[in-house]
Design an enzyme around this catalytic site. Structure first.
Site, short mmCIF file in Angstrom:
data_model
loop_
_atom_site.label_atom_id
_atom_site.label_comp_id
_atom_site.label_asym_id
_atom_site.label_seq_id
_atom_site.Cartn_x
_atom_site.Cartn_y
_atom_site.Cartn_z
N MET A 30 27.99 -4.43 -6.36
CA MET A 30 28.65 -3.14 -6.62
C MET A 30 28.55 -2.27 -5.37
O MET A 30 28.64 -1.04 -5.45
CB MET A 30 28.02 -2.44 -7.81
N GLY A 31 28.34 -2.89 -4.21
CA GLY A 31 28.25 -2.12 -2.97
C GLY A 31 26.91 -1.42 -2.85
O GLY A 31 25.94 -1.78 -3.50
N HIS A 37 20.71 -7.58 -0.88
CA HIS A 37 22.04 -8.21 -0.84
C HIS A 37 22.17 -9.07 0.41
O HIS A 37 22.75 -10.16 0.37
CB HIS A 37 23.14 -7.13 -0.82
N VAL A 176 13.72 -9.06 -3.40
CA VAL A 176 13.30 -8.61 -2.06
C VAL A 176 12.62 -7.24 -2.23
O VAL A 176 13.13 -6.38 -2.96
CB VAL A 176 14.51 -8.50 -1.11
N ARG A 187 19.72 2.07 -6.26
CA ARG A 187 19.35 3.37 -6.85
C ARG A 187 18.08 3.95 -6.25
O ARG A 187 17.73 5.09 -6.56
CB ARG A 187 19.21 3.23 -8.37
#
Ligand code: PAF
Length: 298
Positions: A30-31, A37, A176, A187
């Protein structure tokens, strides 16, 4: 690296890869990308493999009082991270591509609906499985990569893949963490400096649970209580849940055996943090392992 908003253009690019005998690994996101990521994208890459990353803030998985509007959107930094990590294609669909007018389908996995995040985020996992099913149908990857931090999501997507016989292998990558143990999350940027200092207490509480099991504790209730106490020790946290479930079926446990998932969610200011550890419980005939021994994984 190429990028596209069009599902048709994406398919043409991927068909050309396949014609050359290359396989496709897919990292849905979701970016607001971070090093977690990046690790997924790097893990996805390999000889003869093309890596597709999708960036789509999926409205279906946010509740009406959740942070869909405020969810961080950092497209330029995301594209730079994808490029540096070795992605070949970034797919940035518009909401209309994912959910055209009249879209009326929900993919629901009837598993773990009363545990962990599910009761606290009604509709969330239906939103996740629906968007992942749609993305898998567009990308048709050979391999799908998800992170262990979202353990319940990974189990549900795995079950969806198995139940529907989708031709893709799910690879769940380890969480991670920052040096102090905090699991990376988009978040985390909601945390104030004081909250950021307090945040690692969540993982410390889970590590405490892991030690308890390693030292022979087999009562799920006592492990749960220890996690709750550990989190409560940091008074800024507002605990949402701390639970112990079977890592494969998400069934709540009473006596611990096999692989168990110890997971918790708590608010710290406006950030809702989740984290978990998976503990492999030695069979009854095996002695409890001493802290120095291996056999327990996060
Ligand atoms: O884990 C996430 O970021 C999302 O839930 C996912 C898998 C990209 C679906 O929107």
């Amino acid at each position: 690296m190429t990028r596209t908003r069009s599902a048709a253009a994406l398919r043409r690019t991927l068909d050309a890869f396949r014609l050359r005998g290359e396989t496709i690994a897919f990292v849905p996101t979701m970016g607001a990308l971070h090093a977690g990521h990046r690790a997924l994208i790097e893990r996805a890459a390999g000889p003869g493999r093309r890596v597709v990353v999708s960036i789509f803030v999926n409205p279906l998985q946010f509740g009406p009082r959740e942070d869909f509007g405020a969810y961080p959107r950092t497209p330029a930094a995301d594209l730079a991270l994808c490029r540096a990590a070795g992605a070949d294609v970034v797919f940035l669909p518009d909401p209309g591509t994912m959910y055209p007018g009249g879209f009326a389908t929900t993919v629901h996995v009837e598993l773990g609906t009363s545990v962990l995040c599910a009761p606290h985020r009604p509709g969330h996992f239906d939103g996740v499985t629906t968007v992942v099913a749609k993305l898998l149908n567009i990308v048709r990857p050979d391999r799908l990569l998800l992170g262990q931090k979202d353990a319940q999501q990974a189990v549900l997507v795995g079950r969806m893949i198995g139940d529907l016989g989708l031709p893709v292998v799910l690879d769940v990558a380890p969480t991670v963490r920052e040096a102090d143990g905090l699991a990376l999350s988009s978040r985390n940027r909601y945390l104030t400096p004081e909250e950021r200092t307090a945040a690692p207490a969540l993982y410390r509480a889970l590590q405490g649970a892991r030690r308890l099991v390693r030292d022979g504790e087999r009562s799920a209730a006592r492990v749960r209580t220890a996690v709750r106490r550990g989190i409560a020790a940091e008074s800024r946290f507002r605990l949402q849940y701390a639970e112990v479930v079977d890592a494969r079926t998400l069934e709540p446990c009473r006596r611990l055996s096999g692989r168990v998932l110890v997971a918790a969610a708590a608010f710290l200011g406006r950030a809702r943090l989740i984290d978990n550890v998976v503990v492999t419980v030695p069979a009854a005939s095996e002695p409890a392992r001493r802290p120095s021994q291996k056999g327990v994984v996060a």
